[in-house]
Design a protein around this motif. Sequence first.
Motif, PDB file in Angstrom:
ATOM      1  N   THR A  11       3.040   5.736  -2.681  1.00  0.00           N
ATOM      2  CA  THR A  11       4.577   6.592  -3.182  1.00  0.00           C
ATOM      3  C   THR A  11       4.539   6.756  -4.440  1.00  0.00           C
ATOM      4  N   LEU A  12       4.249   5.764  -5.326  1.00  0.00           N
ATOM      5  CA  LEU A  12       4.351   5.788  -6.842  1.00  0.00           C
ATOM      6  C   LEU A  12       3.317   6.738  -7.347  1.00  0.00           C
ATOM      7  N   THR A  13       2.034   6.460  -6.967  1.00  0.00           N
ATOM      8  CA  THR A  13       1.130   7.536  -7.614  1.00  0.00           C
ATOM      9  C   THR A  13       1.325   8.931  -6.946  1.00  0.00           C
ATOM     10  N   ARG A  14       1.722   9.246  -5.899  1.00  0.00           N
ATOM     11  CA  ARG A  14       1.825  10.658  -5.545  1.00  0.00           C
ATOM     12  C   ARG A  14       3.062  11.147  -6.390  1.00  0.00           C
ATOM     13  N   LEU A  15       4.104  10.617  -6.590  1.00  0.00           N
ATOM     14  CA  LEU A  15       5.139  10.795  -7.598  1.00  0.00           C
ATOM     15  C   LEU A  15       4.572  11.359  -8.865  1.00  0.00           C
ATOM     16  N   PHE A  16       3.629  10.380  -9.556  1.00  0.00           N
ATOM     17  CA  PHE A  16       3.226  10.738 -11.008  1.00  0.00           C
ATOM     18  C   PHE A  16       1.788  11.520 -10.830  1.00  0.00           C
ATOM     19  N   TYR A  17       0.748  10.908 -10.375  1.00  0.00           N
ATOM     20  CA  TYR A  17      -0.563  11.366 -10.300  1.00  0.00           C
ATOM     21  C   TYR A  17      -1.287  10.653  -9.277  1.00  0.00           C
ATOM     22  N   ALA A  18      -1.943  11.305  -8.461  1.00  0.00           N
ATOM     23  CA  ALA A  18      -2.798  10.840  -7.346  1.00  0.00           C
ATOM     24  C   ALA A  18      -4.231  11.344  -7.404  1.00  0.00           C
ATOM     25  N   PRO A  19      -5.067  10.362  -7.871  1.00  0.00           N
ATOM     26  CA  PRO A  19      -6.604  10.718  -8.167  1.00  0.00           C
ATOM     27  C   PRO A  19      -6.941  11.155  -6.678  1.00  0.00           C
ATOM     28  N   ASP A  20      -6.794  10.590  -5.635  1.00  0.00           N
ATOM     29  CA  ASP A  20      -7.316  10.746  -4.427  1.00  0.00           C
ATOM     30  C   ASP A  20      -7.132  12.155  -3.965  1.00  0.00           C
ATOM     31  N   VAL A  21      -5.885  12.629  -4.279  1.00  0.00           N
ATOM     32  CA  VAL A  21      -5.682  14.145  -3.816  1.00  0.00           C
ATOM     33  C   VAL A  21      -6.659  14.946  -4.674  1.00  0.00           C
ATOM     34  N   GLU A  22      -6.810  14.771  -5.848  1.00  0.00           N
ATOM     35  CA  GLU A  22      -7.557  15.568  -6.778  1.00  0.00           C
ATOM     36  C   GLU A  22      -9.034  15.421  -6.373  1.00  0.00           C
ATOM     37  N   HIS A  23      -9.487  14.341  -5.829  1.00  0.00           N
ATOM     38  CA  HIS A  23     -10.741  14.086  -5.331  1.00  0.00           C
ATOM     39  C   HIS A  23     -10.798  14.764  -3.874  1.00  0.00           C
ATOM     40  N   ALA A  24     -10.001  14.760  -3.321  1.00  0.00           N
ATOM     41  CA  ALA A  24     -10.183  15.309  -1.885  1.00  0.00           C
ATOM     42  C   ALA A  24     -10.251  17.037  -2.026  1.00  0.00           C
ATOM     43  N   VAL A  25      -9.319  17.641  -2.885  1.00  0.00           N
ATOM     44  CA  VAL A  25      -9.437  18.860  -2.852  1.00  0.00           C
ATOM     45  C   VAL A  25     -10.600  19.470  -3.479  1.00  0.00           C
ATOM     46  N   LYS A  79       0.910  -1.095   0.045  1.00  0.00           N
ATOM     47  CA  LYS A  79       0.043   0.198  -0.015  1.00  0.00           C
ATOM     48  C   LYS A  79       0.928   1.151   0.176  1.00  0.00           C
ATOM     49  N   THR A  80       1.854   1.128   0.748  1.00  0.00           N
ATOM     50  CA  THR A  80       2.837   2.580   1.047  1.00  0.00           C
ATOM     51  C   THR A  80       3.701   2.566  -0.354  1.00  0.00           C
ATOM     52  N   SER A  81       3.896   1.636  -1.171  1.00  0.00           N
ATOM     53  CA  SER A  81       4.806   1.613  -2.226  1.00  0.00           C
ATOM     54  C   SER A  81       3.890   2.341  -3.284  1.00  0.00           C
TER      55      SER A  81
END
Length: 425
Positions: free
Chosen positions: A78-92, A73-75
């Motif tokens: 880490t990879l999605t936050r490096l490239f693109y993280a849908p969870d961040v887009e949805h949260a903001v 899960k951490t790996s």
Amino acid sequence: MRILLTNYRYFVSGGPERYMFNVTEALTRRGHEIIPFSIHYTRNQSTPYARYFVEPLGSRDEVLFHEQRMTFKTSWRTLTRLFYAPDVEHAVTRLVEDTRPQVAYVLHYLRKLSPSLLVGLKKAGLPIVVRLSDYAMLCPQAHCLRNGIPCTLCVKGDLWPSVRYRCVQNNLVVSTLNALATWFHRFRHYFDLIDMFITTNRFMYNMMKQAGFLDKRLCCVPTFVDYEMFHPSTDFVKKQYIIYTGRLERTKGVHVLIEAVGILSQKRPDLNFQLHIAGNGNQGYITQLMQMTRTLQISNVVQFLGNLEAETLRQVLSDAYLSVIPSLWYENLPNTLLESYACGTPVLASDLGALSSSVLEGETGYLFPPGDPQGLAERLAYCLDHSDQVAQMARKARQTALDIYGSEKHIEQLMGIFEELAKEH
């Protein structure tokens, strides 16, 4: 104005976070509403907006990369936050829909939040202002430093040197992934979503121009200091110690300072002074520094104070004879310089980056060659031998803080940018 303020930590861990809470307080006092967005950590300050925060790469107790247990899960995160993280887009996106801010002020976001943050903000129609706290836009290693020496090979866009020299965590795989992520971000034009970049100093401003960013997207707004909280002792009375305050890690060059004190103690045993070191950081590096004091036989001269509360920090800075910033990297107008000035304490600093133009030679302090303990020892000896001149510099340092680095001037510039961009949107 309602301002969405984003940073990947919502607790004080360094200069950018201290700025975040200082600017929040300054803006709130002037009637503006600050809406924070960050990552869930157990150390976070309390806020009603925490329910919108995203989960960290690992557990909520793991802040730094080396603290993380590399589960699947951490790996993956880490990879999605490096490239693109849908969870961040949805949260903001959800936060913006519920609170309706008028502008987004973004501090640290790369690698821990990812440019997906920018996409979410822009889809919601917000103007985006990004404040640069390091050189991550120009250098994969973020400090423009390689093997302890300033390096600008990647500034103009070619990231292959960072892969070749394994600049990120001294690891070929990590360095390659970082370069691939940046190439992906550029291909997708994510950085074009940023309306304005704020630099804290002209050196970084010029570096951004070298990298191809246009003047119309750049603005220099120097960091501010609370010169009412940080103030001189009565009549600028000083004690016989020099001080370093800040994080204890190799890029800060504290080992250079300790070596300089060792040289000075050996060559000039007649000089009566001490070195106080305030702050925390990399434990391995701190152990190395303590070992250096024993090897150089200056354990009786050097005191490690640990992390200090604001009032205690103010006291030790205002009582100090000199403040030293021996950084090996370009720095970014550090808080310790501004707080030293506000406390009426002259600064000796490495002659590089933002420090070169922030220290007025012979007026608010002196510069010395970066990484040169002998040059620093000579500057220390000169200042210890010329107390009258140091006393004059102390008063000039305080006046510089009042004239240039006050909160009123900073907030006025910042709000001018926010209001102009809000009108355009």
